[in-house]
Design a protein around this motif. Sequence first.
Motif, PDB file in Angstrom:
ATOM      1  N   SER A   1       0.800  -1.227   0.000  1.00  0.00           N
ATOM      2  CA  SER A   1       0.000   0.000   0.000  1.00  0.00           C
ATOM      3  C   SER A   1       0.832   1.277   0.000  1.00  0.00           C
ATOM      4  CB  SER A   1      -0.938   0.016   1.207  1.00  0.00           C
ATOM      5  OG  SER A   1      -0.193   0.115   2.413  1.00  0.00           O
ATOM      6  N   GLY A   2       2.047   1.217   0.599  1.00  0.00           N
ATOM      7  CA  GLY A   2       2.850   2.429   0.728  1.00  0.00           C
ATOM      8  C   GLY A   2       2.212   3.477   1.618  1.00  0.00           C
ATOM      9  N   HIS A   3       1.304   3.065   2.511  1.00  0.00           N
ATOM     10  CA  HIS A   3       0.556   4.017   3.343  1.00  0.00           C
ATOM     11  C   HIS A   3       1.521   4.828   4.207  1.00  0.00           C
ATOM     12  CE1 HIS A   3      -2.478   5.631   6.095  1.00  0.00           C
ATOM     13  NE2 HIS A   3      -3.375   5.271   5.187  1.00  0.00           N
ATOM     14  N   PHE A   4       1.218   6.120   4.341  1.00  0.00           N
ATOM     15  CA  PHE A   4       2.134   7.000   5.065  1.00  0.00           C
ATOM     16  C   PHE A   4       2.221   6.650   6.546  1.00  0.00           C
ATOM     17  CE2 PHE A   4      -1.867   9.046   5.945  1.00  0.00           C
ATOM     18  CZ  PHE A   4      -1.694   9.679   7.172  1.00  0.00           C
TER      19      PHE A   4
ATOM     20  N   ALA B   1       7.479  -6.498 -10.053  1.00  0.00           N
ATOM     21  CA  ALA B   1       7.446  -7.956  -9.907  1.00  0.00           C
ATOM     22  C   ALA B   1       6.038  -8.483 -10.131  1.00  0.00           C
ATOM     23  CB  ALA B   1       7.953  -8.345  -8.521  1.00  0.00           C
ATOM     24  N   ALA B   2       5.040  -7.775  -9.614  1.00  0.00           N
ATOM     25  CA  ALA B   2       3.652  -8.199  -9.817  1.00  0.00           C
ATOM     26  C   ALA B   2       3.263  -8.096 -11.288  1.00  0.00           C
ATOM     27  CB  ALA B   2       2.720  -7.341  -8.960  1.00  0.00           C
ATOM     28  N   ALA B   3       3.743  -7.043 -11.960  1.00  0.00           N
ATOM     29  CA  ALA B   3       3.446  -6.900 -13.384  1.00  0.00           C
ATOM     30  C   ALA B   3       4.119  -7.994 -14.198  1.00  0.00           C
ATOM     31  CB  ALA B   3       3.897  -5.524 -13.862  1.00  0.00           C
ATOM     32  N   ALA B   4       5.313  -8.405 -13.775  1.00  0.00           N
ATOM     33  CA  ALA B   4       6.046  -9.425 -14.529  1.00  0.00           C
ATOM     34  C   ALA B   4       5.362 -10.782 -14.472  1.00  0.00           C
ATOM     35  CB  ALA B   4       7.475  -9.527 -13.999  1.00  0.00           C
ATOM     36  N   VAL B   5       4.684 -11.072 -13.357  1.00  0.00           N
ATOM     37  CA  VAL B   5       4.017 -12.382 -13.226  1.00  0.00           C
ATOM     38  C   VAL B   5       2.564 -12.330 -13.675  1.00  0.00           C
ATOM     39  CG1 VAL B   5       5.538 -13.094 -11.360  1.00  0.00           C
ATOM     40  CG2 VAL B   5       3.395 -11.934 -10.806  1.00  0.00           C
TER      41      VAL B   5
ATOM     42  N   PRO C   1      -5.359  -3.652 -11.005  1.00  0.00           N
ATOM     43  CA  PRO C   1      -6.037  -3.206  -9.763  1.00  0.00           C
ATOM     44  C   PRO C   1      -5.533  -3.908  -8.509  1.00  0.00           C
ATOM     45  CG  PRO C   1      -7.634  -3.608 -11.512  1.00  0.00           C
ATOM     46  CD  PRO C   1      -6.311  -4.144 -11.996  1.00  0.00           C
ATOM     47  N   TRP C   2      -4.902  -5.082  -8.653  1.00  0.00           N
ATOM     48  CA  TRP C   2      -4.447  -5.846  -7.495  1.00  0.00           C
ATOM     49  C   TRP C   2      -2.944  -5.710  -7.258  1.00  0.00           C
ATOM     50  CZ3 TRP C   2      -8.393  -7.446  -4.715  1.00  0.00           C
ATOM     51  CH2 TRP C   2      -9.604  -7.687  -5.346  1.00  0.00           C
TER      52      TRP C   2
END
Length: 204
Positions: free
Chosen positions: A108-111, A181-185, A190-191
């Motif tokens: 999420s990278g939430h602050f 990494a998520a894009a590569a797999v 959206p997920w």
Amino acid sequence: PPPFAPPPPSSTSAADEHDAPHGAVHHLDLSTAALFPIAASVTLILLFFFAKHLGPLLTAFSVVASTAALHFVLPPLLSAIVPLRSKPVPDALVSSITALTLLLWLYSGHFLLNNALAVSLCVTLAASLRVPALKPLAALLAALVLYDIFWVFLSKPLLGTSQSVMVAVATATPTNPAFWAAAAVGIPEPWRPVAILPPPVKLV
């Protein structure tokens, strides 16, 4: 004894090792005070010129450092929140919370998670550092003032850049290796984790 006087070795070693993470106690001396702004300047220059290439390395360093910091900060925090009848906090519980926090931050990278990791890093650093005398502390503060003045105000005209090195590094938007990494797999967009992930070490 005078302020900041080095305590007797017999009375400080055990207490210092108990309060410091994994017994690692570092005493601030003049050589450390001189090396700190030099090391910070080298890191700043590397991030300024090679931020895109060093982004994954900075994220990996943040994960490793935050893991150690959370393992140091969480046990006393959990003991204060949840009474365990003087029993030590289970390592499995600390490891689970640490892993969950880091995974949520990477996703999420939430602050708030970013700030929590930064605070744990600051607490761990403060707990592992001892100041046996006032002279190296004053030297370090003076060196850091000069460091800030140079990289914030003087680096722009000296290097001929569009903005100062400090501002450029502080406002940079590092990419999240987990996103690529998520894009590569083939995970649907959206997920996927967030694409931009400011590391907590920047806050520190």
